[in-house]
Write an enzyme that holds these catalytic residues in place. Sequence first.
Site, PDB file in Angstrom:
ATOM      1  N   ASP A 281       0.866  -1.159   0.000  1.00 12.43           N
ATOM      2  CA  ASP A 281       0.000   0.000   0.000  1.00 12.43           C
ATOM      3  C   ASP A 281       0.921   1.233   0.000  1.00 12.43           C
ATOM      4  OD1 ASP A 281      -3.191   0.635   1.624  1.00 12.43           O
ATOM      5  OD2 ASP A 281      -2.048   1.809   0.161  1.00 12.43           O
TER       6      ASP A 281
HETATM    7  C1  GLC Z   1      -4.179   4.458  -0.098  1.00 14.45           C
HETATM    8  C2  GLC Z   1      -5.089   3.313   0.246  1.00 14.45           C
HETATM    9  C3  GLC Z   1      -5.186   2.282  -0.831  1.00 14.45           C
HETATM   10  C4  GLC Z   1      -5.000   2.954  -2.173  1.00 14.45           C
HETATM   11  C5  GLC Z   1      -3.559   3.439  -2.230  1.00 14.45           C
HETATM   12  C6  GLC Z   1      -3.228   4.153  -3.556  1.00 14.45           C
HETATM   13  O1  GLC Z   1      -3.520   4.928   1.033  1.00 14.45           O
HETATM   14  O2  GLC Z   1      -4.890   2.636   1.464  1.00 14.45           O
HETATM   15  O3  GLC Z   1      -6.458   1.654  -0.691  1.00 14.45           O
HETATM   16  O4  GLC Z   1      -5.256   2.037  -3.216  1.00 14.45           O
HETATM   17  O5  GLC Z   1      -3.236   4.278  -1.145  1.00 14.45           O
HETATM   18  O6  GLC Z   1      -3.939   5.351  -3.621  1.00 14.45           O
END
Ligand code: GLC
Length: 751
Positions: A281
């Site tokens: 993430d």
């Molecule tokens: C965010 C979220 C995730 C998302 C990623 C990219 O913090 O936790 O769900 O896909 O970053 O934006």
Amino acid sequence: MTFKHLFLSAAVACVLCGCSSADRQKRADDKFVENLVSEMTLEEKIGQLNQLSTYYVAEYMRDEIVSGRVGSILNEVNPETINAMQRMAVEESRLGIPLLFARDVIHGFRTIFPIPLGQAATFDPELVELGARVAAEEATSCGIRWTFSPMVDVSRDARWGRIAESSGEDVLLNARMGAATVRGYQGDMRRDNPTVMAACVKHYAGYGASEGGRDYNTTSIPARQLRNVYLPPFKAAVDAGAMTLMTSFNDIDGIPATGNRHLLTDILREEWDFEGVVVTDWNSAAEMIAHGYVVDKKDAAEKALNAGVDMDMSSRAFVDHLAELLDEGRVSMSRIDDAVRNVLRLKLELGLFDNPYADTALVNATVYDPEHLAAAEKCAGESAILLKNENALLPLNAKKCRRLLVTGPMADAPWEQLGTWTFDGEESHTVTPLDALREKFGKDVEIIYRPVLEVSRSRATRAQLDALTSVARGCDAVAVFVGEEAILSGEAHCLADISLRGSQSDQIKAARRSGKPVVTVVMTGRPMTIAVEADNSDALLYVFHPGTMGGPAIADILFGEVVPSGKLPVSLPAMVGQMPLYYSRNMTGRPASGTETLVDGIAPKAGQTSLGCTSYYLDAGFGPLFPFGYGLSYTTFEYGVPETDRQSYGKGDVITATVELKNTGSCKGVEVAQLYVRDLVGSVIRPVRELKDFKRVELAAGESRTLRFSLPVSELAFCGADMCHKVEAGEFQLWISGDSASGEPVRFTIE
Ligand code: GLC
């Protein structure tokens, strides 16, 4: 030798060996990938494992791209910029490996569908799949080929803002909706199909169990509960062919998911044979420093790669430290090569080596297509849940309701009704309930609009509320649109108080004081505590942020053009103190009966043991305000007692369960019939009910139908005392009902 020659030579080899076309394809792919890996420098390999967000203009990215130090870019949605960056990679870098462009397309790209929690309320996987396909067609037309969705985190705490992105509290519902979304995004998976968008099932794993419903918080999930509750939706999405998976921010019992080898390798790779890409993430590799799990980014890179992560989103831990770690023997070349192979295979399967550019003729050709808007409206309509309809107030009759007062902060909030995670939605295309009521019913009904509150958190004066009451007195009915703005749910937006904020509740009471019938429409991203508001409303419609076409969907329901069929994907609590709250609970050794004495009924000087010693709250009882699976219609349905085709079954059998369902009302309607089971005694205690199947059934007024469910006994397997996933012999109960709290069970035995 170009890619085409590499590819052709591999394909020719396969024809000569006479294997199947799928085998041929795989062998050709493998040969192509191996040849490419063999040509790559270490820096180019590590570059493929690096994903950067482009908040910069393309030029800043030139060095990173041309040098091969980046493999994927997220958050660029301008097709010209995407193609400019792609040309740098394909035409200027040494090996010309295409970039993979990604974006959070969570519930629509331009045409915004209801938030996933709302889509879950439809109990209509086919419609959810269609919505994902629409999102893929719109997003890929701009060059986006990878989305970070579906989110399949079982969510049982309404305080957690990200419950909005989930399919709610139930294991099966998250599994079915997650798999449907994967199918929708990835479509026919043909590599000559530019509308295929790689799904990314997230957040692996256990994120929905964040303690206290506070985002990013620690979780304490026992290994057995992880297997029985939190992992099955991921397995369903992987089995549906998800091409990628994302690690979660949380730790499980002290080990952050991004560094958890048991999750990412033992289970995902070795048990489930997942062959796709695992991406972290946002910055979650580096966040292991804050967790206190690693000392620095170099340590984070080692832990993440060795746990099984392939690509590092935005932390730069891989691109800055893997070469050094390799020199020091702390990571291996084979692990790096495996990660690179996964990334190259993903790009190959998306057809990027043959067709890397967005087709600018296609750009936006499909966005807001009337069919897309119609699908979004249908989804919003099916997602609306009718919780109360005193004296059949709804549907309103345009011939009798000649003056309708519309009030409340959510009646005309085009941005807010899109919900959380709508990076690319455009409020200019939103049709609000006020717009739709005026447009569709304004000819026959005078729509009087008095918002009173600007936003959900606004306070109204007594004078303003009295004025509202006075206007209401001159109308035939009042529709109060309350809830919360989009920003009040979603990532990092958690609430310790999930009641209606500001003067919304007072607004409903003010409408009530007029003596006119009051319809309350709640538009929100989460379950909220609405007991008082329910008491002060004649009719209550619950709509999780419904997206672009929420207005027409709600207006059609209010005036009966659409009959509501939505069912709660989450339990609605009486009080926030009940969290976590879910139907599939364990019975405990002292189950409450529902007749307990509550706090206001306790006599003075009550003795220590004068109250029932059972599992409940003195001030809230123990059950929800409205249970999972609950939702009314404009007609009524009656269930018979279910029957099974046999009394007992072997572990390899299929249970056939039937029930008579009758539409006992005066109009056609759709009922979501739900099949639940309970394993009465197990090697570990089992939930009081578990949803095992559901069907949407349309019946005409007076029509009766025998519903038939086929439930393989293998679906009753669970991880027991010995940590083995299997079916255990014993007595079971089975319900087929309209929600998780009703119905008469039938018994059967597993031998
Ligand atoms: C965010 C979220 C995730 C998302 C990623 C990219 O913090 O936790 O769900 O896909 O970053 O934006």
